[in-house]
Design a protein around this motif. Structure first.
Motif, mmCIF file in Angstrom:
data_model
loop_
_atom_site.group_PDB
_atom_site.id
_atom_site.type_symbol
_atom_site.label_atom_id
_atom_site.label_comp_id
_atom_site.label_asym_id
_atom_site.label_seq_id
_atom_site.Cartn_x
_atom_site.Cartn_y
_atom_site.Cartn_z
ATOM 1 N N PHE A 1 -11.126 25.255 -70.150
ATOM 2 C CA PHE A 1 -12.112 25.264 -68.973
ATOM 3 C C PHE A 1 -13.580 26.558 -69.343
ATOM 4 O O PHE A 1 -12.617 27.914 -69.945
ATOM 5 N N THR A 2 -14.624 26.957 -69.060
ATOM 6 C CA THR A 2 -15.855 27.860 -69.144
ATOM 7 C C THR A 2 -15.185 28.889 -68.262
ATOM 8 O O THR A 2 -14.961 28.515 -67.171
ATOM 9 N N GLN A 3 -15.828 29.533 -69.027
ATOM 10 C CA GLN A 3 -15.874 30.870 -68.423
ATOM 11 C C GLN A 3 -16.400 30.779 -66.408
ATOM 12 O O GLN A 3 -15.897 30.774 -65.472
ATOM 13 N N ASP A 4 -17.127 29.884 -66.457
ATOM 14 C CA ASP A 4 -18.268 29.401 -65.349
ATOM 15 C C ASP A 4 -17.100 29.171 -64.331
ATOM 16 O O ASP A 4 -17.088 29.432 -62.939
ATOM 17 N N PHE A 5 -16.454 27.638 -64.416
ATOM 18 C CA PHE A 5 -15.653 27.434 -63.591
ATOM 19 C C PHE A 5 -14.790 28.348 -64.055
ATOM 20 O O PHE A 5 -14.171 28.261 -62.279
ATOM 21 N N GLN A 6 -13.948 29.501 -64.249
ATOM 22 C CA GLN A 6 -13.036 30.328 -63.823
ATOM 23 C C GLN A 6 -14.054 31.247 -62.638
ATOM 24 O O GLN A 6 -12.748 31.852 -61.712
ATOM 25 N N GLN A 7 -14.266 31.330 -62.874
ATOM 26 C CA GLN A 7 -15.251 32.598 -61.461
ATOM 27 C C GLN A 7 -15.960 31.646 -60.850
ATOM 28 O O GLN A 7 -15.589 32.337 -59.687
ATOM 29 N N LEU A 8 -16.240 30.389 -61.067
ATOM 30 C CA LEU A 8 -16.118 29.689 -59.250
ATOM 31 C C LEU A 8 -15.482 29.607 -58.532
ATOM 32 O O LEU A 8 -14.765 29.830 -57.730
ATOM 33 N N GLU A 9 -13.790 29.272 -59.398
ATOM 34 C CA GLU A 9 -12.277 29.264 -58.815
ATOM 35 C C GLU A 9 -12.351 30.637 -58.281
ATOM 36 O O GLU A 9 -11.872 30.692 -56.829
ATOM 37 N N ALA A 10 -12.594 31.718 -59.036
ATOM 38 C CA ALA A 10 -11.996 33.474 -58.708
ATOM 39 C C ALA A 10 -12.723 33.241 -57.134
ATOM 40 O O ALA A 10 -12.110 33.870 -55.811
ATOM 41 N N MET A 11 -14.351 32.678 -57.128
ATOM 42 C CA MET A 11 -14.981 33.424 -55.918
ATOM 43 C C MET A 11 -14.172 32.221 -54.860
ATOM 44 O O MET A 11 -14.905 32.418 -53.430
ATOM 45 N N TYR A 12 -13.914 30.913 -54.913
ATOM 46 C CA TYR A 12 -13.633 30.023 -54.399
ATOM 47 C C TYR A 12 -12.108 31.053 -53.695
ATOM 48 O O TYR A 12 -12.433 30.635 -51.729
ATOM 49 N N MET A 13 -11.855 31.167 -54.785
ATOM 50 C CA MET A 13 -10.599 32.227 -53.342
ATOM 51 C C MET A 13 -10.642 33.410 -52.341
ATOM 52 O O MET A 13 -9.649 32.963 -51.711
ATOM 53 N N VAL A 14 -11.485 33.561 -52.747
ATOM 54 C CA VAL A 14 -12.170 35.151 -52.690
ATOM 55 C C VAL A 14 -12.977 34.099 -50.817
ATOM 56 O O VAL A 14 -11.950 35.104 -49.814
ATOM 57 N N LEU A 15 -13.593 33.563 -50.887
ATOM 58 C CA LEU A 15 -14.451 32.023 -49.693
ATOM 59 C C LEU A 15 -13.010 32.055 -48.572
ATOM 60 O O LEU A 15 -12.846 32.128 -47.051
ATOM 61 N N LYS A 16 -12.109 31.907 -49.359
ATOM 62 C CA LYS A 16 -10.759 30.983 -48.880
ATOM 63 C C LYS A 16 -10.006 31.904 -48.220
ATOM 64 O O LYS A 16 -10.329 31.668 -46.857
ATOM 65 N N GLU A 17 -9.864 33.310 -48.611
ATOM 66 C CA GLU A 17 -9.127 34.102 -48.177
ATOM 67 C C GLU A 17 -10.279 34.646 -46.843
ATOM 68 O O GLU A 17 -9.770 34.977 -45.694
#
Length: 171
Positions: free
Chosen positions: A108-124
């Motif tokens: 996957f692209t780097q954008d997708f990985q960044q979005l996934e990381a931001m998602y985890m932070v927001l979920k916490e």
């Protein structure tokens, strides 16, 4: 029979009048308030209150609870929305993985990985301090990830040879 007798002797009945003392007794009996238990104002008030309470009980939902705090409502709403979008993302990731195995495309692209990381932070953050803003940011993140996956699928589909597209359509 009796009617004929009364008609024939009507004048004999009409000349008799009760005494004034009798009229006063009759008038007093007419205006005397008769209080029965069913005419009690207190009884009707109690019946009205009972009717209102019973109506409210029957009209309110059986599992009526005081309003939950908005944070809990936001968390509940988000769990439902998250389940749907995570399922969509999983389906699209599986499609992209199928393309990668066949075509040897990199991850996957780097954008997708960044979005996934931001998602985890927001979920916490949502777990610690649920709010409408965090819920909206999480849903937006999910939508952007789905859009990014759709773009990747479209690009992979465009690069696929014509024969492979027909085989996918048959599946």
């Amino acid at each position: 029979m009796i009617e004929d007798f009364i008609r024939q002797n009507r004048e004999a009945f009409d000349d008799q009048e009760p005494s004034p003392r009798n009229w006063k007794t009759i008038e007093a009996a007419l205006y005397e308030p008769r209080q029965g238990w069913w005419q009690s104002v207190a009884l009707w008030r109690a019946a009205a209150i009972l009717f209102m309470v019973l109506s409210a009980y029957l009209l309110l939902p059986k599992e009526w609870k005081p309003h939950a705090p908005p944070e809990r409502v936001a968390l509940k709403e988000f769990t439902d929305v998250e389940a749907y979008y995570v399922k969509e993302i999983s389906n699209k990731v599986a499609l992209i993985d199928a393309f990668q195995r066949n075509d040897g495309v990199n991850g996957f692209t780097q954008d997708f990985q960044q979005l996934e990381a931001m998602y985890m932070v927001l979920k916490e953050e949502m777990q610690k301090r649920p709010s409408e803003q965090v819920k909206d940011a999480l849903v937006l993140n999910l939508l952007v990830r789905i859009d990014l996956l759709n773009q990747q699928l479209h690009m992979l589909d465009k690069g696929k040879p014509e024969g492979d597209k027909k085989a996918d359509a048959e599946i």
